[in-house]
Write an enzyme that holds these catalytic residues in place. Sequence first.
Site, mmCIF file in Angstrom:
data_model
loop_
_atom_site.group_PDB
_atom_site.id
_atom_site.type_symbol
_atom_site.label_atom_id
_atom_site.label_comp_id
_atom_site.label_asym_id
_atom_site.label_seq_id
_atom_site.Cartn_x
_atom_site.Cartn_y
_atom_site.Cartn_z
ATOM 1 N N ASP A 1 -1.923 14.471 16.504
ATOM 2 C CA ASP A 1 -1.362 15.566 17.298
ATOM 3 C C ASP A 1 -2.229 16.802 17.137
ATOM 4 O O ASP A 1 -2.853 17.011 16.100
ATOM 5 C CB ASP A 1 0.063 15.894 16.822
ATOM 6 C CG ASP A 1 0.982 14.701 16.949
ATOM 7 O OD1 ASP A 1 1.039 14.112 18.038
ATOM 8 O OD2 ASP A 1 1.629 14.341 15.940
ATOM 9 N N PHE B 1 12.705 14.255 9.930
ATOM 10 C CA PHE B 1 11.534 13.412 10.183
ATOM 11 C C PHE B 1 11.806 12.427 11.312
ATOM 12 O O PHE B 1 10.959 12.210 12.179
ATOM 13 C CB PHE B 1 11.157 12.620 8.926
ATOM 14 C CG PHE B 1 10.499 13.431 7.852
ATOM 15 C CD1 PHE B 1 9.963 14.683 8.117
ATOM 16 C CD2 PHE B 1 10.408 12.941 6.556
ATOM 17 C CE1 PHE B 1 9.360 15.432 7.131
ATOM 18 C CE2 PHE B 1 9.803 13.674 5.557
ATOM 19 C CZ PHE B 1 9.283 14.921 5.840
ATOM 20 N N HIS C 1 3.939 -0.898 3.643
ATOM 21 C CA HIS C 1 3.184 0.343 3.457
ATOM 22 C C HIS C 1 4.199 1.451 3.197
ATOM 23 O O HIS C 1 4.991 1.793 4.080
ATOM 24 C CB HIS C 1 2.363 0.640 4.716
ATOM 25 C CG HIS C 1 1.512 1.865 4.626
ATOM 26 N ND1 HIS C 1 0.310 1.894 3.960
ATOM 27 C CD2 HIS C 1 1.681 3.119 5.144
ATOM 28 C CE1 HIS C 1 -0.232 3.110 4.058
ATOM 29 N NE2 HIS C 1 0.586 3.865 4.768
ATOM 30 N N GLU D 1 1.081 5.564 0.842
ATOM 31 C CA GLU D 1 0.491 6.689 1.579
ATOM 32 C C GLU D 1 0.826 8.017 0.901
ATOM 33 O O GLU D 1 1.957 8.247 0.470
ATOM 34 C CB GLU D 1 1.044 6.678 3.006
ATOM 35 C CG GLU D 1 0.475 7.792 3.889
ATOM 36 C CD GLU D 1 0.871 7.592 5.338
ATOM 37 O OE1 GLU D 1 0.579 6.515 5.884
ATOM 38 O OE2 GLU D 1 1.510 8.504 5.902
ATOM 39 N N SER E 1 0.850 -1.191 0.000
ATOM 40 C CA SER E 1 0.000 0.000 0.000
ATOM 41 C C SER E 1 0.882 1.236 0.000
ATOM 42 O O SER E 1 2.076 1.172 0.323
ATOM 43 C CB SER E 1 -0.943 -0.003 1.211
ATOM 44 O OG SER E 1 -0.232 -0.239 2.413
#
Length: 275
Positions: free
Chosen positions: A100, A207, A257, A9, A7
């Site tokens: 968040d 990140f 993913h 994102e 998959s």
Amino acid sequence: MPQPNFSIEFFPPKTPEGVEKLRIVRAKLAVLNPTYFSVTFGAGGTTQQGTLDTVLEMRAEGFAAAPHLSCVGGSAESIRAILQQYKANDIHRLVALRGDLPSGYGAGGEFRYASELVEFIRKETGDWFRIEVAAYPEMHPQARSPQDDLKNFARKIQAGADAAITQYFYNADAYFQFVDAANKLGVNVPIVAGIMPITNYTQLMRFSEMCGAEIPRWVRLKLASYGDDSASIKAFGLDVVTQLCERLLAGGAPGLHFYSMNQAVATSAIWQRLL
């Protein structure tokens, strides 16, 4: 052994140019025939409309699409309205997260944890949605301990989640150890490995600092040694991440993913190497 699910994102674009770029990227990645595309949901629901618009456009193009849904700062009423929208548009998959708050907001909302959101979704919609939740092989950055983090994860599954997607990582042992520990707690849902292609060293460091993902020292030093040589960074990153994916799949990971960052080249290159 069943075929692993792949998959991809995306995040919802914020400009007309971004929307057009994502259409091009999506078309390039669609040829890989992913199980589904997922679309993120900004802090405090700040991209809610963008998430919906992007998901509906994907559905209109014939793709399976899974919107992310975060609950911190949201109310039961607002979450219920979003769920009704997705049901009305025949969306059957969700990625349910705590999320968040946007900066400047105080603590708020009726939901504190993703497990509460999962429980609410099940109560409101029964088994309409396949619900995926987050897992953290290297521990959630705000967790008190790995044991606490694992128990929090188990609560999300007990609340009704069908599967999990991990935070990205570069240490396969962390993933396998996490899956084993979850199994010992009675958690037997698929735990799909989250994969972050390496294309930019500075961005990756930023990140990883934010989300608590560890970059192995040898990988970090090698990337740093390339300086501004982006071609070498990308070539090395492709090798590292492909080898990671190969090991994960060989070890029984039920799927991968890809965090595409709305880019096609790196995800596509890794995927092609795995075929």
